[in-house]
Design a protein around this motif. Structure first.
Motif, PDB file in Angstrom:
ATOM      1  N   LYS A 118       0.846  -1.205   0.000  1.00 40.97           N
ATOM      2  CA  LYS A 118       0.000   0.000   0.000  1.00 40.97           C
ATOM      3  C   LYS A 118       0.876   1.249   0.000  1.00 40.97           C
ATOM      4  O   LYS A 118       1.944   1.268   0.633  1.00 40.97           O
ATOM      5  N   ASP A 119       0.390   2.255  -0.665  1.00 46.25           N
ATOM      6  CA  ASP A 119       1.063   3.551  -0.604  1.00 46.25           C
ATOM      7  C   ASP A 119       0.737   4.164   0.758  1.00 46.25           C
ATOM      8  O   ASP A 119      -0.440   4.403   1.063  1.00 46.25           O
ATOM      9  N   PRO A 120       1.768   4.410   1.609  1.00 52.84           N
ATOM     10  CA  PRO A 120       1.468   4.881   2.970  1.00 52.84           C
ATOM     11  C   PRO A 120       0.747   6.231   2.987  1.00 52.84           C
ATOM     12  O   PRO A 120      -0.022   6.505   3.901  1.00 52.84           O
ATOM     13  N   LYS A 121       0.954   7.031   1.952  1.00 53.01           N
ATOM     14  CA  LYS A 121       0.314   8.361   1.963  1.00 53.01           C
ATOM     15  C   LYS A 121      -1.160   8.287   1.577  1.00 53.01           C
ATOM     16  O   LYS A 121      -2.010   8.903   2.205  1.00 53.01           O
ATOM     17  N   THR A 122      -1.466   7.507   0.557  1.00 58.05           N
ATOM     18  CA  THR A 122      -2.844   7.506   0.043  1.00 58.05           C
ATOM     19  C   THR A 122      -3.658   6.313   0.533  1.00 58.05           C
ATOM     20  O   THR A 122      -4.885   6.334   0.472  1.00 58.05           O
ATOM     21  N   GLY A 123      -2.976   5.262   1.006  1.00 58.33           N
ATOM     22  CA  GLY A 123      -3.681   4.045   1.416  1.00 58.33           C
ATOM     23  C   GLY A 123      -4.097   3.191   0.222  1.00 58.33           C
ATOM     24  O   GLY A 123      -4.651   2.109   0.375  1.00 58.33           O
ATOM     25  N   ARG A 124      -3.844   3.670  -0.964  1.00 59.55           N
ATOM     26  CA  ARG A 124      -4.177   2.885  -2.160  1.00 59.55           C
ATOM     27  C   ARG A 124      -3.104   1.823  -2.399  1.00 59.55           C
ATOM     28  O   ARG A 124      -2.024   1.895  -1.824  1.00 59.55           O
ATOM     29  N   GLN A 126       0.012   0.164  -3.881  1.00 57.90           N
ATOM     30  CA  GLN A 126       1.256   0.761  -4.367  1.00 57.90           C
ATOM     31  C   GLN A 126       1.408   0.461  -5.866  1.00 57.90           C
ATOM     32  O   GLN A 126       1.505  -0.703  -6.257  1.00 57.90           O
TER      33      GLN A 126
END
Ligand SMILES: Cc1cc2nc3c(=O)[nH]c(=O)nc-3n(C[C@H](O)[C@H](O)[C@H](O)COP(=O)(O)OP(=O)(O)OC[C@H]3O[C@@H](n4cnc5c(N)ncnc54)[C@H](O)[C@@H]3O)c2cc1C
Length: 614
Positions: A118-124, A126
């Protein structure tokens, strides 16, 4: 083989028979249960579905995910992307059908335990690139196989399927399949109302770069033996675009994938002198293919073309510039993990050759050609499309049904829908299974019947190589060369040499022409004749013999298609020396073939390419 060499015949009745338990086969098995609650769903696999197929070692990315929940991409975008990469020639209905369903498949994988980064910034998820998401995928295949195992009525592992069975009374209707257990030797007769083939692509039909001590190593799974094509070809199913073989730029000697390097680590290539080279070949390429060279992203084959030209101009080797990216410890870790999760062999090759990509830019090379329908090319069976969006020319019954009644396919098996990859192959398996269940339900009591004579005749043919060896072995006292039989390895090397030298393999720099292809076909015919003299020492060699038979039929198909298409549509994958340019006026079409097993003849035709997405 059983005690005293005896062999059992095992009969299995199924409503739906899934041949091959790889990504597509697991998807088909899973979905068939959803729609056919009370049906008997049988999956048959030559290895063990737990770790079989191209995903056996694991993957580091799922290469086909739209991200519609975050409005990242729409199915139409993916169709445009695949069409562009394939120089215009894709079945847009099939690609669209997969793209609109693929996200749901990936969400299921996550639910079943596949760790998706997961992208830690967006939660989407990766992203590795526009279409790829990153996974910790060493156990990808066991996770997917578990779902299939739980859905299937029975899974038969270690059964090599050699032939399909046809209905006694309706010549063009499938009725099951036969094969043998590669451990016990038992003969298996599967009687089924519908059959779904998900038996993977074809490696080892062209001579590989890895010979001698590296023999057996290929980029595509070495056990992908072309059954996905040979089984339908044998019973007269139409095939499409079989000339569209794939050549990949990969890390040298280990065939390690480059996707994560280009897309995520932002590494790039340069020639042996440290110069950028791709842009230099732009005008040269334009003269061959016109404005396809200006398309974005640059089609994969055209990038290969620049690579090949640069090396031919004497400025190799081509290297991946890793030294810069690997200074970042995070990227260095990702770079190594990428291989450890899916191509451990590449890490081993680097270690053995003193290559630390932090200090040395590793070499790339172009692979030998492979044939497949799920990666960046789309050879395979000609299939009926989805009811709601396939043009009339592409519809003759149930979704993903081939031109043989009751015979379905998915993944590498089905042509025209490139860039489906692991998630798309599973999704297409689901699509095919849903249609196959509908087919079985609608046929009701109208069921196919197998002929005892057919499967008993096939039994003799299938086991004959064991007999050839047993008898012929008496004529020699030592060594492996016999006057009366040929071993599978000899046949395989002969096939690879023919395909390499006549059909555009590595040693001719992917170049062929009409004369070479015609001679190649003559030599393939002789090889086919010699297959009657195959000798198999044991069951393992018997499997090798049948894999070789399937590879030869797939190769013959590739050669006929390559001869038929009188243009060079995909420079970088192969070249027709007698038709060096792309010719949209005459060849913006699909090529179709049909093999007649009685006469041994191939009929070729063109089919229109309909563009349904703007
Ligand atoms: C090196 C490599 C890297 C890849 N990287 C990625 C990636 O990063 N991301 C991604 O999404 N996709 C990737 N792919 C693509 C993905 O693996 C394929 O798209 C997918 O596996 C195709 O599914 P399939 O079911 O058609 O074939 P497979 O998954 O190969 O399954 C075919 C199955 O059929 C069985 N079989 C074959 N012949 C017979 C027979 N005669 N009888 C019985 N069983 C038989 C085989 O044993 C196998 O289990 C990669 C593939 C390779 C080879």
């Amino acid at each position: 083989m059983g005690l005293f060499g005896g062999r059992k015949t095992v009969f299995v009745d199924a409503d739906i028979l899934v041949i091959g338990g790889g990504m597509a086969g697991c998807g088909a098995t899973y979905e068939a249960r959803h729609w056919g609650r009370d049906l008997k769903i049988v999956c048959v696999e030559k290895a063990n579905i737990e770790r079989s197929g191209a995903v056996a070692q694991g993957l580091y990315a799922i290469n086909c995910y739209m991200g519609m929940q975050w409005d990242e991409n729409q199915p139409e975008d993916h169709v445009r992307y695949a069409r562009n990469d394939l120089m215009g020639l894709v079945r847009e209905d099939l690609g669209y059908d997969i793209a609109r369903h693929v996200d749901g498949t990936v969400h299921k994988f996550e639910e079943w335990g596949l760790p998706i980064m997961k992208d830690p910034k967006t939660g989407r998820y990766q992203r590795e690139g526009k279409w790829q998401i990153m996974i910790h995928g060493e156990s990808y295949k066991p996770i997917v196989a578990e779902a299939a195992r739980k859905a299937a009525t029975e899974v038969y592992n270690r059964i090599m399927v050699t032939h399909l069975l046809m209905d006694k009374s309706k010549a063009n209707r499938v009725a099951g399949a036969v094969g043998f257990n590669v451990r016990t030797g038992d003969y298996h007769v599967f009687r089924a109302k519908a059959v779904i083939i998900g038996a993977g692509g074809a490696s080892h039909i062209f001579k590989p770069r890895s010979v001698g001590e590296g023999m057996g190593r290929t980029w595509y799974a070495p056990w992908s033996s072309g059954s996905a094509y040979a089984l339908p070809i044998q019973v007269g199913a139409k095939m499409m675009q079989m000339e569209n073989r794939i050549v990949l730029a990969r890390f040298k000697d280990g065939y390690g994938p480059v996707g994560a390097y280009f897309l995520h680590l932002k590494t790039y290539t340069q020639n042996g002198y440290g110069d950028e080279y791709e842009s230099k070949w732009k005008e040269h390429t334009r003269a061959l293919v016109g404005d396809y060279i200006d398309h974005h992203p640059t089609p994969t084959c055209l990038r290969n073309h620049a690579f090949l030209q640069e090396v031919a101009a004497g400025r190799g080797p081509i290297r991946m510039v890793t030294k810069e990216a690997f200074q970042d410890p995070h990227k260095e870790t990702v770079g190594w993990e990428n291989f450890l999760g899916m191509t451990i062999g590449q890490a081993v090759v680097w270690a053995s050759q003193n290559i630390d990509p932090k200090h040395i830019n590793p070499e790339l090379t172009t692979s030998e050609p492979y044939v497949m329908g799920s990666h960046a090319t789309c050879s395979g069976a000609w299939a009926s499309g989805p009811e709601d969006c396939a043009p009339a020319d592409y519809q003759w019954g149930y979704n993903r049904m081939m031109t043989v009644d009751g015979l379905f396919g998915a993944g590498d098996t089905i042509g025209g829908s490139a860039h489906k990859f692991s998630s798309g192959a599973f999704t297409e398996g689901r699509i095919a299974a849903k249609a196959a269940v509908k087919y079985v339900m609608e046929k009701g009591r109208d069921q196919p019947e197998v002929s005892e004579k057919e499967y008993r005749d096939l039994e003799k043919v299938i086991y004959q190589p064991l007999e050839n060896y047993r008898v012929g072995r008496n004529e020699i006292v030592a060594g492996t060369v016999s006057p009366s039989y040929l071993l599978p390895i000899h046949g395989l090397q002969r096939l690879e040499k023919i395909m390499d030298e006549y059909v555009g393999g590595i040693s001719s720099n992917y170049m062929t022409n009409g004369k070479l292809l015609e001679r190649g076909l003559e030599l393939l015919t002789m090889l086919k004749e010699d297959m009657n003299s195959m000798g198999a020492e044991d069951l393992h060699q018997l499997q090798r013999t049948w894999e070789l038979n399937h590879r030869i039929l797939a190769s013959e198909s590739v050669t006929h298609h390559t001869l038929f298409r009188q243009e060079t549509r995909w420079p970088g994958y192969y070249y027709r020396g007698d038709h060096v340019k792309l010719d949209d006026e005459n060849w913006h079409c699909f090529t179709l073939s049909r093999y007649d097993r009685h006469s041994g003849k191939w009929a070729m035709e063109k089919a229109p390419v309909h563009h349904i997405i703007d």
